[in-house]
Write a protein that holds these residues in place. Sequence first.
Motif, PDB file in Angstrom:
ATOM      1  N   VAL A  67       0.831  -1.196   0.000  1.00  0.00           N
ATOM      2  CA  VAL A  67       0.000   0.000   0.000  1.00  0.00           C
ATOM      3  C   VAL A  67       0.871   1.253   0.000  1.00  0.00           C
ATOM      4  CG1 VAL A  67      -1.697   1.307   1.308  1.00  0.00           C
ATOM      5  CG2 VAL A  67      -1.947  -1.155   1.067  1.00  0.00           C
ATOM      6  N   ARG A  69       4.064   2.839  -1.277  1.00  0.00           N
ATOM      7  CA  ARG A  69       4.988   2.565  -2.378  1.00  0.00           C
ATOM      8  C   ARG A  69       6.002   3.700  -2.528  1.00  0.00           C
ATOM      9  NH1 ARG A  69       1.361   1.499  -7.555  1.00  0.00           N
ATOM     10  NH2 ARG A  69       3.374   0.789  -8.374  1.00  0.00           N
ATOM     11  N   TYR A 105      -1.578   7.606 -10.615  1.00  0.00           N
ATOM     12  CA  TYR A 105      -0.780   6.923  -9.590  1.00  0.00           C
ATOM     13  C   TYR A 105      -1.105   7.475  -8.198  1.00  0.00           C
ATOM     14  CZ  TYR A 105       3.389   5.634  -6.896  1.00  0.00           C
ATOM     15  OH  TYR A 105       4.246   5.165  -5.918  1.00  0.00           O
ATOM     16  N   ASN A 109      -2.931   5.699  -5.208  1.00  0.00           N
ATOM     17  CA  ASN A 109      -1.947   5.430  -4.160  1.00  0.00           C
ATOM     18  C   ASN A 109      -1.637   6.739  -3.425  1.00  0.00           C
ATOM     19  OD1 ASN A 109      -0.942   2.508  -5.132  1.00  0.00           O
ATOM     20  ND2 ASN A 109      -1.073   3.847  -6.909  1.00  0.00           N
ATOM     21  N   SER A 112       1.592   7.147  -1.172  1.00  0.00           N
ATOM     22  CA  SER A 112       2.841   6.675  -1.772  1.00  0.00           C
ATOM     23  C   SER A 112       3.673   7.858  -2.240  1.00  0.00           C
ATOM     24  CB  SER A 112       2.543   5.728  -2.939  1.00  0.00           C
ATOM     25  OG  SER A 112       1.841   4.581  -2.498  1.00  0.00           O
ATOM     26  N   PRO A 248      -0.975  -1.386  -6.984  1.00  0.00           N
ATOM     27  CA  PRO A 248       0.173  -1.790  -6.150  1.00  0.00           C
ATOM     28  C   PRO A 248       0.594  -3.216  -6.442  1.00  0.00           C
ATOM     29  CG  PRO A 248      -1.492  -0.691  -4.821  1.00  0.00           C
ATOM     30  CD  PRO A 248      -2.107  -0.906  -6.171  1.00  0.00           C
ATOM     31  N   SER A 320      -6.475   3.990   0.315  1.00  0.00           N
ATOM     32  CA  SER A 320      -5.283   3.211  -0.022  1.00  0.00           C
ATOM     33  C   SER A 320      -5.523   1.709   0.071  1.00  0.00           C
ATOM     34  CB  SER A 320      -4.131   3.598   0.909  1.00  0.00           C
ATOM     35  OG  SER A 320      -3.773   4.940   0.734  1.00  0.00           O
ATOM     36  N   HIS A 323      -7.333  -1.528  -2.657  1.00  0.00           N
ATOM     37  CA  HIS A 323      -6.699  -2.529  -3.518  1.00  0.00           C
ATOM     38  C   HIS A 323      -6.625  -3.892  -2.840  1.00  0.00           C
ATOM     39  CE1 HIS A 323      -5.641   0.669  -6.246  1.00  0.00           C
ATOM     40  NE2 HIS A 323      -5.036   1.324  -5.280  1.00  0.00           N
TER      41      HIS A 323
END
Length: 438
Positions: A67, A69, A105, A109, A112, A248, A320, A323
Amino acid sequence: MAATEERLNAEAAALEAGYTWEQEYKRSWDVIQEDAKGQLSTTIDRLKAQLKRTRLYKDARPIQRGVIRHLMLIVDMSAAIQGKDLKPSRLSLVIETLDKFIKDYFDQNPISQLGIMIMRDGIAEMVTELSGNPLDHTRALRSRKLSDSNGEPSLQNALEVAFASLRHTPVHGSREVLVVMAALTTSDPGDIQTTLKSLMAENIKVSMIGLAAEVHICKQITKKTNGSYGIVMNESHFEELVQTFILPPKRVAIEKNAEMVLMGFPNRIVEKLATLCACHQNMSKVGFNCPRCRSKVCQIPTDCPICNLTLVSSPHLARSYHHLFPVEAFHELQKPSSGDMKQPLKLPEGVTVCCGCNSPFDEHSISAFQCQRCVAWFCLECDLFVHESLHNCPSCISKPGGHIGNEVAGEEVVEVNGNGHADDIAMDIAMDGVEVVV
């Protein structure tokens, strides 16, 4: 005689099968077929719909994913990026696609981080450091620095700089490198195998996208670091390859026990007089105060530049972990390839509109999609929106009773969330070697 016959049979089978490149060659014009009235538009629409839903056919079972990144994006800015084989040019296509990728992205995320680096003239230049602010990256991506392309790339130098940046990131976050390679050569100052061993020792995953052809050393690096390597066939294929890195990555099993990650949830402040922020040293009246050291930062999510505390908001954290519990793929109902295309879809009695956008199912609708839990029907666009952005079935979460959906198991009623997974008051999620209590 028997050996001769076997050899002749093997040669005949090889000739019948054809060459390897012939097996990969597809006669795309054979896929297009006329409908009952001799029209091609319906078939083309169906092919477009299948292309949009290709990524939804993956396994939707909950798995362990990273999660938090840390991704370093490396762009080849050598002379090879000026090629015109991709329209309008390789450089323009790369800039446009990566700009969209950065936005998607951080949308998927939010806690991240990402950094950008370029390769040209045999050296690696850092454009942006690892950070969680997408605006800084998109501005840098469109700056003049990325419009000058010269010389040859140095893959080893780029990987060494990425290694130096990622080796100090926390172990509970994934360490990834994505290289967009335009050239077929690399000008390295030393042994790239030594760099490869360093990347493997720090569990840094390297993935590459080639704009020209496959290169052996690139394939070797991605294979040994558990990354992926794709070669672009056309403009749309390049976008598809880049979009695969939004989700992810799967988490590799580790021996280390899960531990808690300390995060801060700062309050937004509006001051009467402008003060300096600790992140960019800019004067501003609006910002966020770190709950530990009371430093002021411009935006979240980010890491406090004073005490290194991870600063997020509750919506960021909630978005987050979607996923980890993906929505199962909906069942698809299509019109038959043969027959009168003006006939409406054979939907159950009483189903006339999409449950999401309320648009009607008429003779122009070529497909409909049903949630297997709440048996609601959706159109193609709503199906994509549910799986790509919303991450919850709107019909499941709108069940009466104040709960986010119910499932009956025998006589026991089990409360579930919009993805069909158990909705406990406290849920322990082990991810990235981190135990998060929500």
